[in-house]
Scaffold this active site. Structure first.
Site, PDB file in Angstrom:
ATOM      1  N   LYS A 178       4.491   7.253  -0.313  1.00 17.30           N
ATOM      2  CA  LYS A 178       5.864   6.893   0.038  1.00 17.30           C
ATOM      3  C   LYS A 178       6.203   7.232   1.486  1.00 17.30           C
ATOM      4  O   LYS A 178       7.124   6.656   2.057  1.00 17.30           O
ATOM      5  CB  LYS A 178       6.845   7.552  -0.932  1.00 17.30           C
ATOM      6  CG  LYS A 178       6.704   6.973  -2.338  1.00 17.30           C
ATOM      7  CD  LYS A 178       7.765   7.455  -3.299  1.00 17.30           C
ATOM      8  CE  LYS A 178       7.736   6.683  -4.604  1.00 17.30           C
ATOM      9  NZ  LYS A 178       6.533   6.938  -5.423  1.00 17.30           N
TER      10      LYS A 178
HETATM   11  C1  LIG Z   1       6.019   6.158  -6.407  1.00 22.90           C
HETATM   12  C2  LIG Z   1       4.593   6.415  -6.823  1.00 22.90           C
HETATM   13  C3  LIG Z   1       3.838   5.472  -7.541  1.00 22.90           C
HETATM   14  C4  LIG Z   1       4.428   4.154  -8.013  1.00 22.90           C
HETATM   15  O1  LIG Z   1       4.681   3.263  -6.975  1.00 22.90           O
HETATM   16  P1  LIG Z   1       5.638   1.982  -7.215  1.00 22.90           P
HETATM   17  O2  LIG Z   1       5.807   1.376  -5.895  1.00 22.90           O
HETATM   18  O3  LIG Z   1       6.922   2.531  -7.797  1.00 22.90           O
HETATM   19  O4  LIG Z   1       4.929   1.098  -8.196  1.00 22.90           O
HETATM   20  C5  LIG Z   1       2.510   5.771  -7.833  1.00 22.90           C
HETATM   21  N1  LIG Z   1       1.958   6.953  -7.469  1.00 22.90           N
HETATM   22  C6  LIG Z   1       2.643   7.881  -6.783  1.00 22.90           C
HETATM   23  C7  LIG Z   1       1.979   9.161  -6.429  1.00 22.90           C
HETATM   24  C8  LIG Z   1       3.979   7.642  -6.422  1.00 22.90           C
HETATM   25  O5  LIG Z   1       4.662   8.593  -5.747  1.00 22.90           O
END
Ligand SMILES: *Cc1c(COP(=O)(O)O)cnc(C)c1O
Length: 464
Positions: free
Chosen positions: A112
């Site tokens: 993220k």
């Molecule tokens: C947010 C997240 C996901 C999921 O990603 P999306 O874009 O919501 O599908 C997967 N793994 C981790 C570690 C995350 O922080």
């Protein structure tokens, strides 16, 4: 570039307004009106570019009217300067034609950061130009909150309030948020669960009258298109490193809200030769059920070892459905109305398109820890539980062993010590250097009752 709503009734906006708007006024999500398309020759000419140089090429068409070349370059350089690895998104080989794309080299150890470091800098830039201040409000069960706080901590024109469920996020995740001591960062530990947090955020966006005059709320979850846009870049980067555009590449993506894999889908529409896109889910498997059996129905939430993928409904799936329905906003509006009252079944032609574009797999916790243990034993590489789900989904779904398979590593294993300990008996996997003292740092957060007026009063009293 113009942006339109998936439900067809909200005004068309430019990039700057999309970044500040969040959900469209008709309840839909904003998507580009037309996508940029790159030829194989153009993609070929990008081989060897740095991550930052490539990010400029890929993002430029999306931000015209809002950022000139120098501004975009400046924001990109600033955003990825906080990453610990010169490659920004390094590829690690696990097996023959099997790769892990390490997306956890940013400040909070999860993918993220790619989007939220950029979004924070982008907001700061846009708001200074407009001489405007905003309030970021978000709910988190873990990764989003810390990445958003790291992204906004230096933004002069942003006050950020992140709600997490009191005593229900892991120690590492909480401390990544609460040890950021800045005069514009507020952590609220709500005496409720994640749904309570999310409902309070939704209600606050719906009625913003509690804010001081001239302020508005800004969303930093993946309904904000700027986040998706920033994530398209690492698909191009990794595919180029593995021989695209002369060679196809496949991806397996640990999926929750469908933001990350949707970026991969866009990369493919933009000309990147992607062979397979695999949706990997944990027990919260609405997307797997939908892709495998056309069963798009809500089930109750299960708390898994991969908490960042614990969702009941994937918000960004609507963006894909909009395309699969031939960009018919009225049809999507009706579909989403129907979904409020019960399960939905996609028409045959739509379902066929979904199956042609995506494969899927679902793992439970036991299978997840088995994969972590197996990969550790055979390669010495330690996967976090989210990434492990992607790796196993790739192994079970691979339709073309001669095509490189890239598994997106969405988090660093030290972020999820419980799962890692269960799998390989390492009690506390080592945190990267910049975080070794995380458990000694001072924490600051406010515990508040599950009461919207208490939360809104706290916010309005602290907005600068
Ligand atoms: C947010 C997240 C996901 C999921 O990603 P999306 O874009 O919501 O599908 C997967 N793994 C981790 C570690 C995350 O922080």
């Amino acid at each position: 570039m113009k942006y339109i709503s998936t439900r067809g009734q909200a005004p068309t906006l430019n990039f700057e307004d999309v970044v500040l708007t969040g959900l469209a006024s008709d309840g839909g999500l904003y998507v580009p009106e037309t996508l940029p398309k790159f030829s194989a020759e153009e993609i070929q000419s990008w081989a060897g570019l740095s991550y930052q140089e490539l990010a400029f090429k890929v993002m430029k068409p999306f931000v015209t009217e809002t950022l000139n070349d120098e501004e975009l370059k400046g924001l990109i350089d600033k955003s990825y300067a906080t990453f610990r690895h010169d490659a920004i998104a390094p590829l690690v080989q696990l097996g023959k034609n099997e790769w892990v794309l390490e997306l956890f080299q940013g400040p909070t150890l999860a993918f993220k950061d790619f989007a939220l470091q950029f979004l924070g800098n982008l907001l700061d830039h846009i708001l200074k130009k407009r001489d405007q201040k905003v309030v970021v409000m978000g709910a988190t069960s873990g990764d989003t909150g810390s990445a958003a706080i790291e992204g906004c901590r230096h933004c002069e024109n942003v006050d950020i309030f992140i709600l997490h469920p009191y005593q229900r996020v892991s120690d590492v995740q909480r401390r990544q948020m609460t040890t950021v001591i800045e005069n514009n960062v507020y952590n609220i530990a709500l005496e409720g669960n994640f749904d309570d947090c999310q409902n309070m955020v939704k209600a606050s966006f719906a009625d913003q009258s509690f804010l001081p005059d001239g302020r508005q709320l800004v969303a930093v979850n993946s309904i904000n298109f700027a986040r998706i846009m920033a994530q398209i870049v690492y698909y191009f980067y990794s595919a180029l490193a593995l021989g695209a555009p002369h060679r196809e590449v496949s991806y397996s993506v640990p999926t929750g809200n469908f933001g990350d894999i949707f970026a991969g889908y866009l990369a493919k529409q933009m000309g990147l030769p992607i062979k397979q896109l695999i949706v990997a889910t944990n027990q919260n498997d609405i997307l797997h059920r939908c892709i495998a059996n056309n069963d798009h129905s809500k089930q109750s939430l299960v708390h898994s070892l991969s908490p960042s993928m614990d969702i009941m409904v994937s918000s960004n799936f609507e963006r894909l459905l909009f395309d699969l329905y031939g960009r018919d906003g009225a049809a999507i509006k009706q579909l989403m109305e129907d979904f409020k009252s019960g399960p939905i079944t996609l028409p045959d032609d739509v379902f066929a398109k979904l199956k042609a574009g995506f494969s899927s797999y679902r793992l439970d916790d036991e299978e997840t820890t088995t994969v972590i243990a197996d990969v550790f034993e055979n390669t010495g590489y330690l996967l976090d539980p989210h990434t492990a789900i992607g790796v196993q989904a790739a192994r079970k779904n691979n339709q073309s062993p001669e095509t490189p398979m890239v598994c997106l590593a969405t988090a660093h294993p030290a972020k999820f010590p419980e799962a890692v300990n269960k799998a390989v008996g390492i009690a506390n996997p080592e945190l990267p250097h910049h975080m070794v003292d995380l458990f000694e740092r001072e924490e600051q957060y406010q515990v508040l009752a599950n009461d919207i007026s208490a939360v809104q009063q706290f916010m309005s009293a602290n907005i600068r």
